[in-house]
Design an enzyme around this catalytic site. Structure first.
Site, short mmCIF file in Angstrom:
data_model
loop_
_atom_site.label_atom_id
_atom_site.label_comp_id
_atom_site.label_asym_id
_atom_site.label_seq_id
_atom_site.Cartn_x
_atom_site.Cartn_y
_atom_site.Cartn_z
CG HIS A 1 -2.23 0.55 1.23
ND1 HIS A 1 -3.07 0.94 1.68
CD2 HIS A 1 -2.12 1.76 0.63
CE1 HIS A 1 -4.07 2.08 2.09
NE2 HIS A 1 -3.19 2.63 1.31
CG HIS B 1 -1.11 6.04 -2.54
ND1 HIS B 1 -2.25 5.98 -3.40
CD2 HIS B 1 -1.62 5.49 -0.86
CE1 HIS B 1 -3.21 4.72 -3.02
NE2 HIS B 1 -2.83 4.63 -1.62
CG HIS C 1 -7.63 3.00 -1.22
ND1 HIS C 1 -6.85 2.34 -2.01
CD2 HIS C 1 -6.99 3.94 -0.53
CE1 HIS C 1 -5.37 3.32 -1.90
NE2 HIS C 1 -5.49 3.57 -0.69
CD GLU D 1 -7.51 6.01 4.41
OE1 GLU D 1 -8.25 6.32 3.20
OE2 GLU D 1 -6.65 6.66 4.59
CG ASP E 1 -0.15 8.49 0.19
OD1 ASP E 1 -0.49 8.83 -0.97
OD2 ASP E 1 -1.82 8.30 0.96
N1 ADE Z 1 -4.72 8.67 -1.59
C1 ADE Z 1 -3.09 8.36 -1.31
N2 ADE Z 1 -3.69 7.96 -0.80
C2 ADE Z 1 -4.49 7.11 -0.36
C3 ADE Z 1 -5.23 6.98 0.84
N3 ADE Z 1 -5.20 7.34 2.06
N4 ADE Z 1 -6.76 6.82 1.11
C4 ADE Z 1 -7.36 6.84 -0.33
N5 ADE Z 1 -6.90 7.98 -1.23
C5 ADE Z 1 -5.47 7.93 -1.58
ZN ZN Z 2 -3.53 4.35 0.25
#
Ligand code: ADE
Ligand code: ZN
Length: 349
Positions: A16, A18, A204, A207, A286
């Site tokens: 996970h 990006h 996703h 969350e 990220d």
């Molecule tokens: N795009 C980049 N990081 C993300 C995240 N944690 N949740 C949803 N979209 C994303």
């Molecule tokens: Zn993500």
């Protein structure tokens, strides 16, 4: 608590991450300048100001507003290559051995950059990482769920060749979770499967959204794993299903704190997942925005779950290898590396 050396040497997999989320503030400004991109007037003016702002995200949307401005400085194939290559070099020194990485072509194609340019830049960095660092990887193309599902369907069609030849190994779904439930993207996932029946699928879910988004992603999109998924713990039946079907959750500890999903890492229901036999991996999401790469996430979890011994960590690492989308040969290599590291640090067990 297990030692940091042990955690560092564990053969870690990341599922996970990006690639656009690895754009560090000290690269963002020079790239904007080099590519002639004018950042919005209210955007922080210096690296220090930007870092301060990154420490104050209110929620997912607040972060995404910055994230999409960040992506706007990436233009050339070389920019995409350099970004991913910098990530691979960084995590190589942290014991990362396999990465399944997301990218968001729509955040570039909507600015007129062809999907082939973006993909080629990332793909060549992945190939270089395997050649020069021994890190294996897979590319996962994410659809932006805040966009019109018909446009997302068009993106799948535009990626037809990349999906059918395996350059794109998996499809994911990211961006603002609410109010964009998985059912909006059924046709997109069906289309991807029809182009390449071997395509791997994830999304996703859970969350900021409810457990229902997790079960609907499994039922309607037919995903084989779930990104984040921490809200699954609110649904007992779903938890049993995740354990039984070995659906891995790709949990992102530092991200969950920075986006205020929880107030601290110890509140992420990792112990509940372990007790219920729900497999999970630990990931950075990220890292340039959330203050840490893969090993920082491992360290933080170890600090907040100090009673976890090497057997727990070995289970987490094993689940993370087994939940990967690499072939059996690579999995076996990584599993033997795990056994070697455990034997080195805990010879009597
Ligand atoms: N795009 C980049 N990081 C993300 C995240 N944690 N949740 C949803 N979209 C994303
Ligand atoms: Zn993500």
């Amino acid at each position: 608590m297990v030692s940091q050396d042990f955690l560092k040497e564990l053969p870690k997999c990341e599922h996970h991450l990006h690639l656009e989320g690895t754009l560090e503030p000290d690269l963002l400004f020079p790239l904007a300048k080099r590519n002639g991109i004018t950042l919005p007037q209210e955007f922080p003016q210096t690296v220090a100001e930007l870092e301060t702002r990154y420490g104050q995200f209110k929620d997912l949307q607040d972060f995404l507003d910055y994230y999409y401005i960040g992506t706007s400085v990436l233009i050339d194939e070389q920019d995409f290559h350099d970004l991913a290559w910098a990530y691979f070099q960084k995590v190589h020194s942290q014991g990362l051995v396999h990465a399944e990485v997301f990218y968001d072509p729509q955040s570039h194609t909507t600015r007129g950059i062809p999907i082939e340019v973006v993909t080629r830049g990332f793909e060549t960095a992945c190939q270089r990482a395997e050649r020069e660092l021994g890190i294996t990887s897979k590319l996962i193309m994410c659809l932006l769920r805040h966009m019109d599902p018909q446009e997302c369907l068009q993106t799948i069609e535009d990626a037809n060749k990349l999906i059918s030849n395996g350059t794109i190994h998996g499809i994911g779904l990211d961006s603002a979770e609410r109010p964009f439930p998985p059912e909006l993207f059924v046709e997109c996932y069906e289309k991807a499967r029809s182009i390449n029946p071997e395509i791997q699928l994830t999304a996703h879910a859970g969350e900021e959204g409810p457990a229902k988004y997790v079960s609907n992603s499994l039922d309607l999109l037919q995903v084989s794993r779930i990104d984040h998924g921490v809200n699954s713990v609110h649904d007992e039946e779903l938890m049993q299903r995740l354990a039984q079907e070995k659906i891995m959750l790709t949990v992102c500890p530092l991200s969950n704190v920075k986006l205020q999903v929880v107030s601290r890492v110890s509140q992420i229901p990792l112990q509940k997942l372990l007790d219920a036999n729900v497999p999970f991996s630990l990931n950075s999401d990220d890292p340039a925005y959330f203050g840490g790469y893969i090993l920082d996430n491992y360290y933080k979890v170890a600090e907040e779950f100090p009673h976890w011994d090497h057997k727990v960590w070995s289970t987490i690492c094993r689940n993370s290898i087994e939940g990967s989308w690499c072939d059996a040969k690579r999995k076996n290599e990584l599993l033997s590396r795990l056994d070697q590291v455990v034997a080195k640090y805990y010879p009597l067990n």
